[in-house]
Scaffold this motif. Structure first.
Motif, short mmCIF file in Angstrom:
data_model
loop_
_atom_site.label_atom_id
_atom_site.label_comp_id
_atom_site.label_asym_id
_atom_site.label_seq_id
_atom_site.Cartn_x
_atom_site.Cartn_y
_atom_site.Cartn_z
N ARG A 181 0.88 -1.60 -0.36
CA ARG A 181 0.42 -0.22 -0.28
C ARG A 181 1.03 1.40 -0.14
NH1 ARG A 181 -2.47 3.23 3.66
NH2 ARG A 181 -1.96 1.21 5.33
N GLU A 182 0.44 1.88 -0.94
CA GLU A 182 1.89 3.57 -0.51
C GLU A 182 0.51 4.72 -0.76
OE1 GLU A 182 4.77 2.40 -4.25
OE2 GLU A 182 2.55 2.08 -4.80
N LEU A 186 -3.53 10.40 5.76
CA LEU A 186 -2.65 11.22 6.45
C LEU A 186 -3.63 12.55 7.59
CD1 LEU A 186 -0.70 12.08 3.77
CD2 LEU A 186 -0.26 10.19 4.83
N THR A 196 -0.34 10.36 -0.52
CA THR A 196 1.46 9.63 -0.23
C THR A 196 2.32 10.09 0.45
OG1 THR A 196 1.55 10.40 -2.74
CG2 THR A 196 0.66 8.73 -2.39
N TYR A 197 1.60 11.12 0.64
CA TYR A 197 2.68 12.24 2.12
C TYR A 197 3.77 12.91 0.37
CZ TYR A 197 5.06 14.32 5.37
OH TYR A 197 5.51 15.42 6.21
N ILE A 198 4.72 11.80 -0.32
CA ILE A 198 5.33 12.50 -0.72
C ILE A 198 4.60 12.47 -2.42
CG2 ILE A 198 7.31 12.91 0.41
CD1 ILE A 198 8.45 9.82 -0.22
N LEU C 44 10.74 15.55 11.53
CA LEU C 44 10.47 14.69 10.70
C LEU C 44 10.74 15.15 9.79
CD1 LEU C 44 7.99 12.07 12.74
CD2 LEU C 44 10.46 12.38 12.99
N ALA C 46 11.00 13.58 5.79
CA ALA C 46 10.03 12.58 4.57
C ALA C 46 11.34 11.37 4.89
CB ALA C 46 9.80 12.83 3.23
N MET C 49 11.53 9.53 8.08
CA MET C 49 10.68 8.67 8.01
C MET C 49 10.65 7.42 7.53
SD MET C 49 7.03 10.85 8.64
CE MET C 49 7.40 12.05 7.66
N ASP C 50 11.32 7.36 6.44
CA ASP C 50 11.56 6.80 5.64
C ASP C 50 12.42 5.42 6.19
OD1 ASP C 50 10.05 6.93 3.77
OD2 ASP C 50 11.41 7.94 2.34
N ILE C 61 4.15 4.54 3.83
CA ILE C 61 3.09 5.16 4.18
C ILE C 61 2.52 5.22 5.55
CG2 ILE C 61 1.59 3.35 3.48
CD1 ILE C 61 0.92 6.94 2.66
N TYR C 64 4.18 7.55 7.78
CA TYR C 64 3.76 8.70 7.15
C TYR C 64 2.02 9.29 8.31
CZ TYR C 64 7.12 8.49 3.29
OH TYR C 64 7.96 8.43 2.83
N LEU C 75 6.62 17.96 11.85
CA LEU C 75 6.62 18.40 9.73
C LEU C 75 7.47 19.36 9.33
CD1 LEU C 75 2.95 15.99 9.59
CD2 LEU C 75 5.02 15.04 10.41
#
Lengths: 365, 454, 165
Positions: A181-182, A186, A196-198, C44, C46, C49-50, C61, C64, C75
């Protein structure tokens, strides 16, 4: 000989039905059918864990069971409450339920853009049906509506978050149908959004199913977007040999042109079998498919209003009457009109648009 | 002086540390429970005590424990709810900060009763320094054989872990707390199934408030029969009240539930009255979500009887003329406070804290805040007051978890009792920006309706 | 600079994971995100978080979703000193609005903004559970309670002193 299972007797709006233990009130009502079935915006029988969130299916349990006849103190979500033997439920016979449902519809529409005239989902939108049946004609909300930018999540799917009612169905779909899942939910509260945040493109053989499960026009098929209104199309059942999915689909056609491919949906708007992205996005020629025949559509649906017969392509009459000359009379509306300029986003304007909201175009002669 | 069972030793220097705690009778209850009682007997004792959940709902603790499913071979969990986030409430913080061993001992006895070998304390993330205190206490308890394997030779094993949240009021709701403890968003679960059957990691789980679990220690020490004698009716034992707002002595007080509200506010033993000679306008007696009461209804019930600091008396008259004990967050308003403004601040709080999972709460809380902001800022209409009433009515009871109710009740109660103040704001928008409505008649005694002749 | 915990912090992560039954390492997410925020500049990214996702064998995800839910995770970058002033009812009754206004004036920033020197960020927050000691704010790990204008001056001076050393 299999032992006979004891069935539970349930009374919904004074209609008795017998169902297996473990059945939800909603599914018991669906067994009866007709108008006692509560509307469901987030529940989806094929998606495990779905339901309970939108609250449109609230009903009143007037009698808990034969063993414990006390009524339940609050309205319950019929999609997540299982029946008991002897339970009695009021849906359309309860003014309390009708009133609460009216409130829920108002809440769901509070921030909805009501852009049905330009929404691809119009005509097959659960929220449209819900507000038509249970809503009121005007909102009491006087504040700026919440808006989001439209984004492309992948080559095939458009996310228009402003329209979303946060049913979580697409999240369950990605969880249960794809291996990774992507996208997800949020932020929190009123600011919650699907995303997807980014910036990321969803890429998976089955991700296209999020379009089918979406009850509103928040997730639409980019290969069919703005191409046609659903009620101008003729849905036909078709199939092909597919190595990824069942290959059983509905083609939405006009003439012999395939505008859109979707899974087959039942009368509650749920897909019968999920289909793969190849069938959905890449097979847009009638020759790719074995056409079985017209899809049965409820006669109450606006889609059934298009009485197209046969699969003849409409003739290009303009060229014919003009002896093959190309028409010169047709013009670009934007070159002469100040309103409806594509550069102005109507959803960002507070209240109704006025001429002041559009930059003056003095170059028009 | 009321009887104290939880804070009786809070003043002893060094009580935070094991040696001092033990020397002053600490872990005697644990010793008694583990060595001379069976788990069922401990539960029985808690049932007898009449202890009610101190987190807000007031559900009988012993009964909650007896609902715990006990399937063979499946671990059971006890989770201590230390996500104290209800505005007005800061009692659990006091217990954890100053009497960490009391909580550890309570957790030990309760885990023994429930058959849990792994117990979590879920503490709100903002209390960032308290996990250190608790972990220090856990280390000491370990060292002295009160945690770990084969505790005091009884064969009972227990580990206690502290888990910090990260800023979410909703995680005080037990199923949201469990979700958060599983590393997810704090979205409350749809019940049933209840945590007692499927809780943490789908295993049977009991979630109890800090104060509830600490109260198990004196219950075992003095016995359920003795505990039940303290207090009035179904309000047994002692209760921590965190008092704040316009009072001379804000702080955490332990009361046995026999005193009146008036005594609590005005006596020097407790709040010490209202500063600067001001008069009492209103009070929220049990944390921000319970109904606000004007002074006249707070001090006396509609029947004209003095209102007591008990579950029943605070609730006397239902929501029409009463309120609730809730979490014991006691917020006092003096005559200079504006009810509209305060209600707006609470509406903003619930709007901020709504998880967004179900539609009435997600959409309704923000709507209420905006309408209230208009009224407060002189842009309100008379119809807005009825609109607010209708919005809260459509949220209440229609959401997945009680946050919807918690957001609806303060608005409903403010309009119910202070409608004239709202109307004054609408009628006098400019004046309302400059001054407050004041005390009005809220402190006047209520006319007591004579009982009808039978 | 690649995001990477020190050896010591990695051991801490292991210790946190060990608090849960086998296979339940997702439970470590919230504590590990706290640790990551402390370690990598108070917020944080990205990338951070990754990194946490890979440590706990989660998809990005999932991280996130959680990080955007809880209000304590920043964020976006914040100043070295984050003033989180409570504005909820009980604090309001004791004058938190004046304190917020005073800090704004004193630091010349709005709520949610950071001073140009990157030292201070002002945030308003909802109830932190210190209602009896109002008005109050959170600064780092601790609460600063019974705030007055003089006390705010003191705190700002204290931060400046510490930053200069």
């Amino acid at each position: 000989m299999a032992e006979e299972k004891k069935l539970f007797k349930v009374k919904i709006d004074n209609i008795t039905v017998e169902v297996e233990p473990g059945t939800t009130i909603l599914n018991a009502a669906r067994k009866i059918g007709g108008e006692v079935v509560p509307p469901a915006m987030c529940y989806y029988s094929k998606l495990q864990g779905s339901g309970g969130k939108c609250r449109t299916c609230l009903v009143k349990v007037t009698k808990g069971s034969e063993a414990d006849p006390r009524p339940m103190p609050k309205l319950v979500a019929s999609c997540r409450t299982t029946v008991m033997d002897g339970m009695e439920v009021a849906n359309i016979t309860s003014p309390e339920v009708q009133d609460a449902r009216k409130g829920i519809v108002e809440f769901l529409l509070l921030n909805h853009p009501l852009d049905c005239p330009v929404c691809d989902q119009a005509g097959e939108c659960d929220l449209q049906d819900l507000s038509y049946e249970h809503g009121v004609s005007a909102t009491r909300y006087e504040f700026k509506r919440r808006t989001f930018d439209k984004i492309d999540i992948g080559d095939h799917i458009k996310l228009h978050m402003t329209r979303c009612i946060l049913c979580y169905r697409c999240v369950f779909t990605a969880d249960q149908l794809t291996n990774k899942r992507e996208h997800g939910v949020l932020n929190r509260g009123e600011a919650s959004e699907i995303g997807t945040y980014i910036q990321q493109s969803l890429d998976n053989d089955f991700i296209g199913n999020v379009i089918d499960v979406c009850p509103v026009g928040a997730l639409t098929d980019r290969t069919a977007r703005f191409k046609n209104r659903v009620w101008f199309l003729k849905p036909v059942d078709a199939h092909r040999n597919c190595d990824k999915c069942c290959g059983k689909t509905v083609l939405w056609m006009r003439g012999d042109e395939v505008f859109r491919v979707t899974a087959r949906k039942d009368k509650y708007g749920e897909v019968e079998e999920f289909i793969c992205d190849t069938c959905r996005f890449d097979k847009k020629s009638a020759a790719d498919w074995v056409i079985e025949g017209p899809r049965a559509i409820s006669r109450h649906s606006v889609i059934s209003q298009g009485h197209y017969v046969g699969v003849h392509k409409p003739h290009e009459t303009i060229a014919k009457v003009m002896d093959g000359r190309s028409p010169k009379l047709l013009m670009d509306i934007h070159s002469i009109s100040e309103v409806n300029q594509p550069a102005v986003d109507l959803s960002k304007i507070d209240g109704p648009a006025h001429s002041n909201d559009f930059p003056k175009n003095n170059s028009v002669q | 002086m009321g009887r104290k069972l939880l804070l009786d030793k809070a003043h002893i220097e060094g009580i935070r540390y094991y040696d001092v705690y033990r020397k002053n009778g600490g872990y005697a209850a644990a010793e008694k429970a583990l060595k001379s009682m069976s788990p069922d007997l401990v539960t029985e004792e808690v049932k007898k005590s009449g202890l009610r959940g101190r987190g807000g709902a007031g559900f009988p603790t012993g009964l909650k424990w007896s609902f715990l499913a006990k399937p063979e071979g499946v671990p059971r969990y006890l989770v201590c709810n230390a996500d104290e986030s209800e505005p007005g409430t800061f009692k659990d913080r006091y217990l954890m900060e100053f009497l960490p061993h009391l909580l550890i001992e309570g957790l030990l006895i309760s885990s023994f009763a429930l058959g849990a070998n792994r117990t979590y304390i879920y503490i709100r993330g903002e209390y960032a320094w308290i996990p250190d205190i608790l972990e220090e206490a856990i280390r000491e308890a370990h060292k002295n054989g009160w945690l770990g394997k084969n505790i005091q030779g009884t064969g009972f094993d227990l580990e206690i872990y502290v888990q910090r949240g990260a800023g979410a009021y909703i995680c005080g709701e037990e199923t949201a707390l469990i979700e958060s403890l599983e590393g997810k968003r704090g979205n409350p679960r749809i019940k049933p199934p209840f945590p007692a059957v499927k809780g943490l990691w789908q295993c049977p789980t009991v979630v109890n408030n800090v104060e509830t679990l600490a109260a198990v220690v004196p219950i075992i020490n003095i016995g359920g029969d003795e505990y039940v004698k303290i207090g009035i009716g179904k309000s047994t034992g002692t209760k921590l009240i965190s008092a704040c707002g316009n009072i001379n002595k804000p702080g955490v007080y332990e009361i046995d539930m026999t005193i009146s509200v008036e005594e609590f506010i005005y006596s020097d033993e407790y709040c010490g009255g209202i500063p600067n000679g001001k008069r009492l306008k209103a009070c929220i007696p049990g944390g921000s979500s319970v109904p606000i009461l004007p002074a006249n209804l707070l001090l006396k019930t509609a029947k004209g009887e003095p209102r007591m600091m008990t579950y029943e008396s605070l609730n006397d008259g239902g929501f029409a003329t009463g309120s609730m004990m809730g979490s014991g967050g006691f917020i006092v308003f003096d005559e200079d406070q504006c009810v509209v403004r305060h209600t707006l601040s609470l509406a903003r709080f619930y709007h901020h804290e709504s998880c967004g999972q179900c539609s009435p709460c997600r959409e309704g809380t923000g709507w209420m805040e905006r309408v209230l902001k208009n009224i407060e800022n002189g842009k309100g209409k008379m119809s807005d007051i009825d609109l607010l009433w209708d919005i809260q009515r459509k949220i209440e009871g229609n959401t997945i978890c009680p946050l919807g109710d918690a957001a609806a009740w303060p608005v409903a109660a403010a309009i119910r009792h202070f409608r004239d103040e709202f109307e004054w704001h609408v009628r006098n928008p400019e004046e309302a920006l400059k001054r407050n409505f004041g005390l009005a008649h809220y402190a006047d005694p209520l006319p007591v309706v004579a009982a009808a002749a039978v | 600079m690649a995001v990477q915990f020190s050896e010591e912090k990695l051991n801490k992560v292991k210790e946190i994971i060990a608090r849960y039954p086998e296979g339940k390492q997702k439970s470590a997410l919230i504590p590990v995100l706290h640790l990551a925020q402390e370690s990598f500049g108070g917020w944080l990214s990205a990338e951070t978080m990754d990194y946490v996702a890979s440590l706990l064998q989660l998809t990005s995800i999932e991280v996130y979703e959680v990080a955007t839910f809880y209000s304590m995770y920043n964020l976006k970058p914040v100043g070295k000193y984050l003033f989180e002033v409570c504005q909820t009812g009980p604090c309001m009754l004791r004058g938190s609005d004046d304190i917020i206004a005073y800090i704004r004036e004193k630091l010349n920033i709005g709520v949610g903004e950071t001073t140009t020197d990157g030292l201070f960020t002002l945030k308003t927050v909802e109830c932190l559970g210190a209602c009896g000691y109002a008005p109050m704010m959170q600064l780092g790990k601790h609460f600063r309670e019974h705030l007055t204008k003089a006390k705010v001056d003191e705190i700002i001076a204290e931060c400046r002193r510490e930053a200069n050393n």
